[in-house]
Structure formats: structure tokens, C-alpha cells
Scaffold this motif. Structure first.
Motif, mmCIF file in Angstrom:
data_model
loop_
_atom_site.group_PDB
_atom_site.id
_atom_site.type_symbol
_atom_site.label_atom_id
_atom_site.label_comp_id
_atom_site.label_asym_id
_atom_site.label_seq_id
_atom_site.Cartn_x
_atom_site.Cartn_y
_atom_site.Cartn_z
ATOM 1 N N UNK A 98 0.826 -1.203 0.000
ATOM 2 C CA UNK A 98 0.000 0.000 0.000
ATOM 3 C C UNK A 98 0.862 1.256 0.000
ATOM 4 N N UNK A 99 1.952 1.227 0.771
ATOM 5 C CA UNK A 99 2.843 2.387 0.793
ATOM 6 C C UNK A 99 3.448 2.609 -0.586
ATOM 7 N N UNK A 100 3.856 1.529 -1.240
ATOM 8 C CA UNK A 100 4.384 1.661 -2.594
ATOM 9 C C UNK A 100 3.371 2.277 -3.539
ATOM 10 N N UNK A 101 2.099 1.867 -3.411
ATOM 11 C CA UNK A 101 1.050 2.448 -4.254
ATOM 12 C C UNK A 101 0.886 3.938 -3.976
ATOM 13 N N UNK A 102 0.788 4.293 -2.711
ATOM 14 C CA UNK A 102 0.561 5.701 -2.362
ATOM 15 C C UNK A 102 1.751 6.576 -2.760
ATOM 16 N N UNK A 103 2.954 6.046 -2.655
ATOM 17 C CA UNK A 103 4.128 6.829 -3.059
ATOM 18 C C UNK A 103 4.194 7.001 -4.574
ATOM 19 N N UNK A 104 3.543 6.093 -5.302
ATOM 20 C CA UNK A 104 3.524 6.178 -6.766
ATOM 21 C C UNK A 104 2.361 7.023 -7.285
ATOM 22 N N UNK A 105 1.283 7.143 -6.499
ATOM 23 C CA UNK A 105 0.087 7.856 -6.963
ATOM 24 C C UNK A 105 0.366 9.291 -7.404
ATOM 25 N N UNK A 106 1.236 10.058 -6.731
ATOM 26 C CA UNK A 106 1.474 11.425 -7.218
ATOM 27 C C UNK A 106 1.871 11.490 -8.685
ATOM 28 N N UNK A 107 2.559 10.452 -9.177
ATOM 29 C CA UNK A 107 2.993 10.481 -10.572
ATOM 30 C C UNK A 107 1.804 10.530 -11.532
ATOM 31 N N UNK A 108 0.686 9.896 -11.158
ATOM 32 C CA UNK A 108 -0.512 9.948 -11.993
ATOM 33 C C UNK A 108 -1.017 11.386 -12.105
ATOM 34 N N UNK A 308 6.138 -18.890 1.954
ATOM 35 C CA UNK A 308 5.494 -17.579 2.047
ATOM 36 C C UNK A 308 5.036 -17.327 3.482
ATOM 37 N N UNK A 309 5.418 -16.177 4.008
ATOM 38 C CA UNK A 309 5.118 -15.840 5.405
ATOM 39 C C UNK A 309 3.789 -15.088 5.490
ATOM 40 N N UNK A 310 2.807 -15.706 6.131
ATOM 41 C CA UNK A 310 1.520 -15.075 6.369
ATOM 42 C C UNK A 310 1.564 -14.368 7.720
ATOM 43 N N UNK A 311 0.795 -13.289 7.855
ATOM 44 C CA UNK A 311 0.771 -12.626 9.144
ATOM 45 C C UNK A 311 0.204 -11.228 9.076
ATOM 46 N N UNK A 312 0.590 -10.424 10.056
ATOM 47 C CA UNK A 312 0.126 -9.049 10.210
ATOM 48 C C UNK A 312 0.542 -8.234 8.985
ATOM 49 N N UNK A 313 -0.398 -7.651 8.260
ATOM 50 C CA UNK A 313 -0.034 -6.870 7.069
ATOM 51 C C UNK A 313 0.891 -5.695 7.370
ATOM 52 N N UNK A 314 0.896 -5.237 8.626
ATOM 53 C CA UNK A 314 1.749 -4.104 8.995
ATOM 54 C C UNK A 314 3.197 -4.526 9.247
ATOM 55 N N UNK A 315 3.448 -5.817 9.447
ATOM 56 C CA UNK A 315 4.783 -6.287 9.783
ATOM 57 C C UNK A 315 5.653 -6.378 8.538
ATOM 58 N N UNK A 316 6.903 -5.948 8.663
ATOM 59 C CA UNK A 316 7.803 -5.902 7.513
ATOM 60 C C UNK A 316 8.091 -7.281 6.948
ATOM 61 N N UNK A 317 8.071 -8.316 7.812
ATOM 62 C CA UNK A 317 8.419 -9.655 7.347
ATOM 63 C C UNK A 317 7.258 -10.386 6.682
#
Length: 486
Positions: A98-108, A308-317
Motif C-alpha cells: 500500500x505504501x508503494x502504491x501511495x508513493x507512486x500515486x502522485x505520478x498519476x 510464504x510468510x503469512x501474518x500481520x499486514x503491517x509487519x515488515x516480514x
């Protein structure tokens, strides 16, 4: 607990009815959002209509619209981390995605801001010496945008950025499962300086979308979602001859030939189906693999899938989060059951995750799939990969095109001639060669067949939000025979 009202005519409006938004990771309510009514849709459309017809937005130059869009892009860039956290909490996708998407949105918004003052018509060579003829490209009007829960703001931006550049106004109905990021975004629109009524948000269940589709004050419906829903929307919009653009479902083939780099291809296959928990319209849900490398590639894919590591979407791993909501989990489970009854076998996964529970389903690889099985023909929108063997190039193309969808496809080969040859034969709106799941603001995106109508992104998209007007100018000023054409 966050609590929101509707966003109409530049301000937050208390809701007459409300509903809870659930965090799919822990199943807990975390926000209260409006469940709008038909009357509230009327108010939003009226606000958008005023802004377009008589408000300051309609009097702005293209350069002024572009300046506002650049300001909005700067605000998105500033708040990307906060908005990504909100969206991840609402839909369960990885925070880093999600962060990658939001950081890319300004380009649109930068891209279409630059395009706003380049919407120009043509002078047309006249077949009559007494006429000067030219065309204008004019904004279509009020747009009703209906967006899904998997990437709410990215898929809204596909519509909003070109629409704003063209001069349209918007009423947005986000998914009832993921409304918060759109309501937060509305505040940023005001901060950026957009006039009241240009951007309105009415959240709620399906009746809100239905009211928007049938509304006579809406000039265009822009929808992203399931194909069957898209058909219903197209039929409803047809009653008023409302224009539509539809970005719909897919059953996209990921084709691996025997000369492909199998390590690279395996990574691409994993990204294509298990990225975003398989909840993306372009998911590479059908893996077509040449018989001679089937076992070797499958070994690589199954080995990586099990890690594949499943878990908390907020966790980096974490590499894969939960399914976004209970109805979608039920759908994924149903398709798994159907696939096994039809003769498919589970190479790995195939169950709810016993450790995490809740809305987590294991990433699943199915083998012995044939292209006539339901699992190979219908969109699942979940982390299920169907592996199908093929003999040669002609067989691969035949299987790939044997579908009612045509959104995306990929070709994995080190033979440059084959790569282009196959890409040209595939009936899909986007074809990747030795890559998967890449989009750009500058490149058109959309589908063939039942994957949609129209294109988003690139120069093609802005044309979806304009009308062409032809203007004839008589040059002599002399009276003419009223019963003779021209």
C-alpha cells in the motif's frame, strides 16, 4: 474508533445511517462509515452538477486545473505513510504494498496535470470553400466512479486523474468494505484547493451504487469490479444512455516455455498470483507450463510457496495478508471444493491457515488442472494457482485464449522471436514478456472480451472523459438558399 460522514459539496455531512468497517487481520471494527441513501446520492450529484455547470471549476482554465492537480500530488506525497496505514487496515493488504502504491500515486496526478492543457482539437480541411471547420474536446460532465476493495485509491486514481484533467466532476462510491481511504482523500482534495462539488463521496452498500448508475444527472459511470456486476451496471446505465467504462475480471494466463529462465519465471509466477493475496484483477491465476519443464518449474514454485510468510499486514516480514472479507473467503473455499471435485489435486496449501485462523487461507497450488474445469474458467480472486500443461506454442496460445476474459497475460521465454510472436496472438489488453503485474500511469490498461470496455491510464484514458464537438464557421456572411444544404 474513527467515525466519518459523507463528503458532499466540499464538506463532511452527517450520515443518516452508518455501518462498521472491519479490520480483516483481526476481525475487529475500527471505523464507522456512512451507509448512504438515494437522497444523499441526489445531493452529491446535484453538487457535482453545479460545480460543472455554473461553479468556478467550469470556468477554470486547463492550466489552473493542472496546478490544482500538482498541489494534490504534493499532499499525497506528504501523507503517503498515513494513508497507506489506513488502506492496509481497511483491506488487509501488506502495508509495504500500500505504501508503494501511495508513493507512486502522485505520478498519476503530475502526468495528467501536464496533459490538461494539451487537450486540443483539430482544424478540418473543408470540402466547401465558404466554411472553416474545427473540433473541440470538451469535458464529459459528471462522473460516477464505483471502486472495489482491493486497491481503492489506486483504482480510483485511474479514473480521477484523467477525469480531472479533462474538467469533469465526480461522485465516488467506494466499496462498503474499504471506504475510509476515499473519505480521507476527500479532505486532501479540499486542502489542495479544489472547488466545492468537484469531488463527492457517498459510501454505502450496493443500493448506493445502483442509485448512482440510474441517476439521470450522471454523464458517465466508471467502474472497476467483477464482470457480472459490470454487466448489471452497463444494463442500468443504458436506460439513460449513460456512457460507461468497465475494468472487469480476468483469468490471466502466465505462459512458461521450456527455454525460459525457470528461476526468474518462478518468481514471476509467485508474484503474479500470491501478491496481494491473489486479490487483483490481473492475477496470473492460470499457469500454463510446457510439458518438458513442468516438473522442474513446479518444484521451484511449490518450494517457494511453502515458504510464504503469512501474518500481520503491517509487519515488515509478512509476505501475504488475509483475504479482505468473509464473503470473499467463503468464495475462495467454495472454489477449492469445486476444483477438487472436478479432479484437481493440491500440490501445496488448500486450507485455512491453522495457526492464524480468521480470514487467512494458505497460498495454494493446484495441479492436474485442465482448462475446462471451473477453477480454470472463473475468477476466484484469491491465492489459488491452477497449473495447466501444454505441448507446444500453438497449444499454449489456444489454451490461453480459450477463456471469456482477456485482461492480461505473460510470456516467459528467452527466444525474442517467440516472445513477440506469442504476445501478438494473445487476446489480452496487457501482455508482459518475462515480467508480471506491472502497470504505469503512461500505459493504457483494460481488457478484451468480458474483461471490460474502455481503457484507463495513458493518453487513451483522458479521451474516455471528453466529448468531441465539431464547429462549422460560415465565412462569406452572404444569405443562402434556405432549401439547399450548405
Amino acid at each position: 474508533m474513527r467515525e466519518y460522514g459523507l463528503f458532499i459539496d466540499g464538506q463532511e455531512v452527517p450520515a443518516s445511517h452508518s455501518m462498521k468497517s472491519l479490520n480483516p487481520y483481526n476481525g475487529q471494527p475500527w471505523a464507522i462509515v456512512p451507509d448512504g441513501t438515494e437522497e444523499e446520492v441526489d445531493h452529491a450529484v446535484a453538487a457535482a452538477r453545479r460545480a460543472f455547470d455554473t461553479g468556478p471549476w467550469g470556468r477554470m482554465t486547463a492550466q489552473q486545473r493542472g496546478a490544482l492537480m500538482r498541489s494534490l500530488a504534493d499532499i499525497i506525497k506528504r501523507d503517503a505513510e498515513e494513508l497507506a496505514r489506513i488502506e492496509s487496515t481497511d483491506n488487509g493488504k501488506l502495508y509495504r504494498e500500500m505504501l508503494g502504491q501511495w508513493q507512486y500515486l502522485p505520478e498519476y496526478y503530475y502526468y495528467y496535470a501536464g496533459m490538461a492543457d494539451k487537450l486540443q482539437g483539430d482544424t478540418v480541411p473543408s470540402d466547401r470553400p465558404n466554411f472553416f471547420i474545427y473540433t473541440r474536446r470538451e469535458a464529459l460532465g459528471v462522473v460516477g466512479a464505483i471502486t472495489p476493495w482491493n486497491s481503492p485509491m489506486l483504482l480510483l486514481t485511474f479514473k480521477l486523474a484523467p477525469g480531472l484533467a479533462a474538467g469533469c466532476t465526480f461522485v465516488v462510491k467506494p466499496s462498503e468494505h474499504t471506504s475510509v481511504s476515499t473519505l480521507e482523500f476527500a479532505k486532501r482534495m479540499t486542502e489542495a484547493g479544489f472547488p466545492d462539488g468537484v469531488f463527492n463521496v457517498v459510501t454505502g452498500m450496493g443500493h448506493v451504487g445502483a442509485a448512482l448508475v440510474k441517476h439521470p444527472g450522471v454523464d458517465k459511470i466508471a467502474f472497476t469490479g467483477a464482470t457480472e456486476t459490470g454487466k448489471v451496471i452497463a444494463a442500468g446505465a443504458a436506460r439513460n444512455l449513460t456512457r460507461v467504462s468497465l475494468e472487469l475480471g480476468g483469468k490471466s494466463p502466465n505462459i512458461v516455455f521450456e527455454d525460459a529462465d525457470l528461476d526468474v519465471a518462478a518468481n514471476g509466477v509467485i508474484a503474479g498470483i500470491f501478491g496481494a493475496t491473489g486479490q487483483t484483477c490481473m492475477a496470473g491465476s492460470r499457469l500454463l507450463v510446457q510439458e518438458s519443464v513442468h516438473d522442474e518449474l513446479l518444484e521451484r514454485i511449490v518450494g517457494r510457496t511453502r515458504e510464504i510468510r503469512l501474518g500481520d499486514p503491517m509487519a515488515a516480514e509478512t509476505e501475504m495478508g488475509p483475504v479482505a472479507n468473509q464473503p470473499q473467503l467463503d468464495k475462495v473455499q467454495e472454489y477449492l471444493e469445486v476444483a477438487l471435485k472436478d479432479g484437481a489435486k493440491v500440490a501445496c496449501g488448500g486450507k485455512l491457515d491453522p495457526m492464524l485462523g480468521g480470514l487467512f487461507v494458505q497460498p495454494t497450488v493446484l495441479i492436474d488442472v485442465t482448462n475446462d474445469m471451473r477453477i480454470a474458467r472463473e475468477e476466484v480472486f484469491g491465492p489459488i494457482l491452477s497449473v495447466i500443461r501444454f505441448k507446444d506454442e500453438a497449444d499454449a496460445v489456444r489454451i490461453a485464449n480459450d477463456t471469456r476474459f482477456g485482461l492480461a497475460a505473460a510470456v516467459w521465454t528467452q527466444n525474442v522471436h517467440r516472445a513477440h510472436r506469442v504476445a501478438h496472438q494473445l487476446r489480452a489488453g496487457t501482455v508482459w514478456i518475462n515480467a508480471y503485474r506491472v502497470v504505469s500511469y503512461a500505459t493504457p490498461f483494460g481488457g478484451y472480451k468480458e474483461s471490460g470496455i474502455g481503457r484507463e491510464n495513458g493518453m487513451d484514458a483522458i479521451r474516455e472523459y471528453t466529448e468531441t464537438k465539431s464547429v462549422y464557421v460560415e465565412l462569406t456572411g452572404q444569405p443562402r438558399d434556405p432549401f439547399t444544404l450548405g
